[in-house]
Write a protein that holds these residues in place. Structure first.
Motif, PDB file in Angstrom:
ATOM      1  N   GLU A 137      -6.024 -11.127  -6.115  1.00  0.00           N
ATOM      2  CA  GLU A 137      -6.309 -10.832  -4.783  1.00  0.00           C
ATOM      3  C   GLU A 137      -5.717  -9.564  -4.293  1.00  0.00           C
TER       4      GLU A 137
ATOM      5  N   GLU B 223      -7.793  -6.619  -5.486  1.00  0.00           N
ATOM      6  CA  GLU B 223      -8.945  -6.361  -4.714  1.00  0.00           C
ATOM      7  C   GLU B 223      -8.333  -5.587  -3.392  1.00  0.00           C
ATOM      8  N   ALA B 224      -7.294  -6.180  -2.599  1.00  0.00           N
ATOM      9  CA  ALA B 224      -6.692  -5.703  -1.709  1.00  0.00           C
ATOM     10  C   ALA B 224      -6.636  -4.144  -1.635  1.00  0.00           C
TER      11      ALA B 224
ATOM     12  N   GLU C 249     -10.259   2.717  -1.109  1.00  0.00           N
ATOM     13  CA  GLU C 249     -11.748   3.273  -1.014  1.00  0.00           C
ATOM     14  C   GLU C 249     -11.788   3.625   0.618  1.00  0.00           C
ATOM     15  N   GLN C 250     -11.109   2.846   1.358  1.00  0.00           N
ATOM     16  CA  GLN C 250     -11.011   3.077   2.722  1.00  0.00           C
ATOM     17  C   GLN C 250     -10.201   4.719   2.849  1.00  0.00           C
TER      18      GLN C 250
ATOM     19  N   PHE D 157       0.931  -1.364  -0.190  1.00  0.00           N
ATOM     20  CA  PHE D 157      -0.082  -0.025  -0.126  1.00  0.00           C
ATOM     21  C   PHE D 157       0.742   1.257  -0.130  1.00  0.00           C
TER      22      PHE D 157
ATOM     23  N   LYS E 126      -7.555  -1.945  -4.100  1.00  0.00           N
ATOM     24  CA  LYS E 126      -8.810  -1.391  -4.173  1.00  0.00           C
ATOM     25  C   LYS E 126      -9.618  -0.752  -3.017  1.00  0.00           C
ATOM     26  N   MET E 127      -9.681  -2.098  -2.040  1.00  0.00           N
ATOM     27  CA  MET E 127     -10.259  -1.763  -0.724  1.00  0.00           C
ATOM     28  C   MET E 127      -9.639  -0.877   0.019  1.00  0.00           C
TER      29      MET E 127
END
Lengths: 226, 132
Positions: free
Chosen positions: A44, A47-48, A54-55, A13, A50-51
């Motif tokens: 996977e 998606e992590a 968004e947070q 991240f 992306k999540m």
């Protein structure tokens, strides 16, 4: 094969936070087999990310994809044009793949999503074990299929040493003594007398201490105009 | 202030939990059929969150009762792995759960899902997440 492990998500991240268009690129050879960097893991990871984005209210356009091998130009060529649409490639290949990508697409940021761990094999489902250090001077002919460089904690050419007890190395109770394994193997083969053979000092000049190693094969090189 | 109504997804094995889920009607809960617990991938759970779920529950066959031998055990292990990812992401591992349910036990399905749904209500929306 090359065994790798996914980098901690926090590290992924942090390294990708400043990019708005990310392509997570899996490699479908070694690291797919060790369930660390194939197509499934690319999806996977995407998606992590992306999540997480968004947070943190940091929008991202992200795509997961994969190619057969990131360590060969021919396979990278197949997706070259598509890759150029992104700000960064998060490569889930081993270090070889990441660097091949960086060489092939020098105008782009290529970040690693894996830690390349070692050369090894699947011991059982979900367990991988190192069994080659790529030292460049194989002694397996003298140790009958068990590598003392890798399996002996001290990489001793003649063993076992005094730190071996009931087949276990003094380094850790989880570490088998490489030389006890060689002994057991010779015993099973009925050739224990081979243990008496003294292996001379190993040629370490072929190992990894003197910069990147290179193999040149003139017989298969393609000369311009050929 | 109005009470938070979370959206929850249950990923149900078609040989057990989904048959139980079909007999229920729980508001805010979407039951999704999966062919077997063994077919569940980490990405399916993450995708459910990315598509708006605030909690996900994986429900597969009872212990030693999987049609494909170990699908339920594998699903449970995968849930444990993704819980770790959710923890690392700061989403919270409690937003994901696993429960074994038999095909004829809609009461247990309802209990397990309602219990989780109540927890999600207490937790509120996922922090920072933009409500779609």
């Amino acid at each position: 094969m090359i065994i790798g492990e996914r980098k901690p998500l926090e590290e992924v991240f942090n390294r990708t936070d400043s990019f708005k268009k990310i392509c997570v690129l899996g490699c479908e050879t070694c690291v797919a087999v060790c369930l660390a960097g194939g197509d499934k893991e690319a999806q996977e990871t995407a998606e992590a990310i992306k999540m997480h984005r968004e947070q943190t209210n940091n929008p991202v356009e992200i795509k997961a994809s994969s190619i057969q091998r990131q360590c060969e130009y021919e396979f990278i060529d197949e997706v070259m044009e598509e890759l150029k649409e992104y700000d960064v490639i998060l490569s889930l290949a081993c270090g070889v793949g990441v660097q091949t990508m960086a060489t092939k697409v020098p105008e782009m940021f290529i970040l690693p999503g894996l830690n390349t761990s070692f050369l090894g094999y699947p011991l059982e489902q979900g367990v991988w074990m190192e069994n080659c250090k790529a030292c460049g001077d194989c002694v397996l002919d003298r140790t009958y299929g068990i590598c003392p460089v890798t399996r002996c904690s001290k990489s001793m050419m003649n063993g076992p040493c005094g730190g071996s007890s009931e087949g276990i190395c003094e380094v850790s109770k989880d570490t088998e003594c490489g030389w006890a394994l060689i002994y057991d193997r010779l015993k099973a083969l009925g050739k224990l007398e081979y243990m008496d053979e003294i292996i001379p000092p190993k040629n370490w000049s072929t190992s990894f201490h003197g910069g990147p190693r290179k193999i040149v094969r003139e017989d298969v090189k393609i000369v311009r105009g050929e | 202030m109005a009470e938070h109504s979370p959206s929850m997804v249950t990923l149900c094995c078609e040989n057990s939990a989904f048959l139980a889920a079909e007999k229920t009607n729980l508001p805010g809960v979407k039951a999704v059929k999966i062919p077997c617990g063994a077919q569940l991938e980490h990405v399916h759970i993450l995708r459910a969150f990315n598509q708006g779920a605030e909690g996900v529950m994986v429900l597969a066959c009872l212990k030693e009762n999987c049609k494909h031998s170990f699908g339920n055990d594998r699903a449970e292990k995968k849930v444990a792995y993704v819980k770790g990812l959710l923890k690392d992401m700061g989403v919270g591992e409690d937003r994901l759960a696993y429960a074994p349910v038999a095909a004829n036990n809609e009461i247990k399905y309802t209990q397990a899902v309602k219990e989780m749904y109540e927890k999600l209500k207490e937790m509120g929306p996922i922090e920072g997440k933009v409500k779609k």
